[in-house]
Design a protein around this motif. Sequence first.
Motif, PDB file in Angstrom:
ATOM      1  N   VAL A 162      43.971  44.828  39.124  1.00  0.00           N
ATOM      2  CA  VAL A 162      43.864  46.055  39.925  1.00  0.00           C
ATOM      3  C   VAL A 162      43.050  45.790  41.179  1.00  0.00           C
ATOM      4  O   VAL A 162      43.199  46.471  42.181  1.00  0.00           O
ATOM      5  CB  VAL A 162      43.252  47.232  39.127  1.00  0.00           C
ATOM      6  N   GLY A 163      42.215  44.770  41.111  1.00  0.00           N
ATOM      7  CA  GLY A 163      41.452  44.404  42.300  1.00  0.00           C
ATOM      8  C   GLY A 163      42.390  44.083  43.457  1.00  0.00           C
ATOM      9  O   GLY A 163      42.168  44.506  44.600  1.00  0.00           O
ATOM     10  N   GLU A 164      43.443  43.327  43.150  1.00  0.00           N
ATOM     11  CA  GLU A 164      44.415  42.965  44.187  1.00  0.00           C
ATOM     12  C   GLU A 164      45.103  44.204  44.749  1.00  0.00           C
ATOM     13  O   GLU A 164      45.300  44.337  45.952  1.00  0.00           O
ATOM     14  CB  GLU A 164      45.490  42.042  43.585  1.00  0.00           C
ATOM     15  N   ILE A 165      45.489  45.095  43.817  1.00  0.00           N
ATOM     16  CA  ILE A 165      46.192  46.328  44.240  1.00  0.00           C
ATOM     17  C   ILE A 165      45.290  47.140  45.173  1.00  0.00           C
ATOM     18  O   ILE A 165      45.697  47.583  46.247  1.00  0.00           O
ATOM     19  CB  ILE A 165      46.598  47.157  42.999  1.00  0.00           C
ATOM     20  N   GLU A 166      44.038  47.268  44.779  1.00  0.00           N
ATOM     21  CA  GLU A 166      43.119  48.078  45.582  1.00  0.00           C
ATOM     22  C   GLU A 166      42.857  47.438  46.943  1.00  0.00           C
ATOM     23  O   GLU A 166      42.696  48.120  47.948  1.00  0.00           O
ATOM     24  CB  GLU A 166      41.814  48.319  44.814  1.00  0.00           C
TER      25      GLU A 166
END
Lengths: 341, 781
Positions: free
Chosen positions: B707-711
Amino acid sequence: MKDRLNTIKSNAETELNSAADLKALESLRVKYLGKKGELTAVMKGMGGLSKEERPVIGQLANTVRGFIESALEEKKKALTEKAKELKLMAETIDVALPGRMTEMGAKHPLNTVLDDLQDIFIGMGFSIVEGPEVELDYYNFEALNLPPDHPARDTQDTFYINDNVLLRTQTSPVQVRVMEKQKPPIRIISPGRVYRSDTVDATHSPVFHQVEGLVIDKGITMADLKGTLEVFAKKLYGDDTRLRFRPHHFPFTEPSAEVDISCFNCKGEGCNICKGEGWIEILGCGMVHPKVLRNCGIDPEVYSGFAFGMGLERVTMFRYGIKDLRLFYENDLQFLKQFKI
Amino acid sequence: MNLPLSWLKDYMNTDGISEQEYADRLTMSGSIVEGIKNLGAEFKNVVVGRITKIEKHPDADKLVVCQVDVGDEEIQIVTGAPNVFEGAVVPVAKHKSTLPGGVKITKGKLRGVVSYGMMCSTDELGISKERATGILILPDDTPIGEDITHTLGLDESVAEFEITSNRPDCMSIIGLARETAATFARDFKIPEIKPTGNDEDVNDYAAVEIADSKLCSRFTARAVKNVRIGPSPKWMQNRLTAAGLRAINNVVDITNYIMLEYGQPMHAYDLDHVEGRKIIVRNAGDGEMLETLDDKPRELKSCMIAISDEKRAIGVAGVMGGANSEVTDGTTTVLFESACFNPVLVRRGAKALGMRTDASALFEKGLDSENCLPAINRACELLQDMGGGEVIGGVIDVYPVKKQNTVLPFEPEKINKFLGTDIPESDMIEYLGRLEFEVKDGSVIVPTFRGDIESMADIAEEVARLYGYDNLPVTMMQGRVVVGGKTFKQKAVDSIRNTLTACGLYEAMTYSFIDPKEFKQTRVPMDNVVKISNPLGEENSVMRTSMLSSIIKTLKVNYNRRASSAKIFEIGMTYNPIGETLPDERQVVALGMYGKVDFFDLKGIVQNLLNRLGISGAAFETEKENPSYHPGRCAKITAGGKTIGCMGQIHPAVADSFKIDTEIYAAELDLNTMLELATFDRTYKPLPKFPASSRDIALVVEKDISVGEIEKIINSVSSDILEKVKLFDVYEGEQVGENKKSVAYSLTYRAADRTLTDDEVSGMTDRILAALKDGVNAELR
């Protein structure tokens, strides 16, 4: 017709009075004031009246109408109030049921008491200074008038790293480091960890904490030392605390004293906390030894000062009635949870 | 130091001083009285008896049945003591008696034979700490039936003093009497010593040589011939017993008595066993052997001072004499020694031998060489008085440099200014006079026995303690205003404590040194550590370089005590050698927890902490290399290009090594790094005037997309209207397909100057979705 109006009025009054709820009230409003209501019927029948009668009856009819309307309003208000009350009654809870508590943690009791001590001294213009725990022999002993082979070194069983480096046995080396760097006026406390190779028991630990204080300026007297410590003791243990200064010996102060406070528990009568003495020893202090000043580059002919030191564990144990020092380092939550302060 | 109170009467009038008053006032004038004991008070019903008959016990080989005359009756006592004999005079604890330590004696049966009490040994009587092998045999002429406390001189009050190391002069009866007289402002006088000695010259009997004057500042010696070794008189024995020493024989007792009275250790040699009748004070040779008085062979070292005769060592100066020249029952010529040895060398010698004797404890504090001569003369007087021998005339006195009195300027004004007092000069002179300081021509002449007095401050203390510390005024500091307060660091530490306790954590404190094994257990390298050279034990021997084992041990304590969960933290010091004399001491904020918690509970706390400290933009990145942590559940925490620390689940194998069978989570955050990043500055942002709009999006992505990448992608779509991005659901399951997951975000938009239109909000959301499709192939679900 007049009679009929009066009858309506008195019937309406009676029925309104006995209306039990808002629903009953509404049907009464329809009964009397509605399009097919009794009063409306009377009003409609007014066309058949004589010219003389019409205004008289008309007026009466309006009065009755006004009466019924305001009575309805009043009753409605009363019933609404009552309904609200009933609702509240129905919502009654048992307030003795447990609260939903968010678990809060707690500071270690030693730090809670340390915070209190720091606040007291900050209020008197002190700053807080820290220093290394792994320390040079020079700062821990020599600069403090404890040269090698001094017999008083025996009273502080020391952990050594090597010949020159040790675990400090007191926080006094911080004072030396401050005096070397800072010109008077100096007003500091130095709290911190100290180490002595004492075997662990209820009153000894190889690791414990000291809080030491140092004041250097022109014209500082031993009477000032007494005054400062009196303020401290009264703030910490209460205004009726009395202090007793007993002559003692520390290599780094001259004159030196040990300070007892009147037992906060028995007020000096003698109890098991003060072991029947009425007094509790809480700290050591004295006027900074001229040799120590000179070792730190401060001229004892110009400046004087005092120093004091106390064991944080001891102060805390007395504060909370803790009898075993080991509890501080065991960290059992059942112990730590008792000090949510 | 034990002072039998009646002994004071030799030097001063003590009438009208109660024991309590004595203890209180001496303590307040600087001689700390720890207590006054009446040694006899612990005894009840213990008397002197004589054994009249001894018979074998009918049923026990090692027991005998004695008939004992205790004055008013004869009683039967069964004993196992090997040294009883018919006619022996012994202490008897009768039926219903009490001995020191609260021991109660009543009649009882030993192997079927009734015993009406007990015969006592020295340790049972509390006059010796060592376990005695037999019953104390008393002199034949001791009155039968006498109360034992009287016999032993125990019906006496003894004050126990704690004497500080700067006052060796008070390690003596005379010194304490002087302090007593000064405290009570009474006259003090040391009785004159009668001259002793026949027409002979001691120099014809013996010689003394000090090989190096650094070793010994004075050596006096006197000889006594025709010595008759025997018990010392009862009064002397009683005084020795009351002061805590054991009587041995007249000569040895005198040396001990003088040590008590004058604070001057003495030694007595059998002069016939001093080879060449010559005493040489010299450095010991390394490896030189000597059997000391306690019959143990000792290997000497060159740091010690040896007393030797012409052939061999006969004592370790200031520590203990040798067995080879010991005074025995057959001794006929005695040489008394009263000397002053180098305190540092005595201390080192005693330490090296591991034997701290009463004598060495005195010498190491620095004694007064002027005291040697009166002490030895007094010893001769005592021996002559008790008819123990014929004292030879003259004294051998090797005294290379006579000790001079310290002379200091008398500065009453300075003293008053220093103490904050207004004590009249004449009062000061009077106080000093009581302590034998002479004030003359503007100077203070310090008595030689006060080696601790070196400056005005020392004189001020003497004045202050006799004036009374309690009489000193109480004032507040005058002068320049000093600004106090906490530093940024101290405030930050307060803030950390407050935040963590608010998050439900309890603060712990642990020892800073740990067991070397714990490095292995926690998988922390131990190649560079601070080691204690003299630890209390292996388990406390190495300064920690990491907080991990400390925090795990704290969890373990609670785990072992069956706490279902625990959340703790400690702000602890770690010690890292950096190639300099002193190590780098770094504080680490360590968090630890187990129970109903997981990684994200801990992460939330860490995030709270970072927020509170004003550290923004902290990144939590997967950390697989830290061996202490679970490889799939560990994050490295960084901010502003700096590593703050790490957090995660402790590796199960590590937990297992501490015998903790549950998931434990920990974080280690470097305090200094956090302080570098921390700020308490906050800038006010005007409150929004226009409403916000939000859009919820659910995305399907590959399972391993963080989710870090998505954010990161969402935030990278430049937008001044995207106010907040909030993850509200992560779902994996059939509905989204294999190796996929659904993540749902709530996006909040707002503009500062207008109400956003639907078009604006939808447009921005579309751009974000497009970027996500582009970046991680995210499909709108």
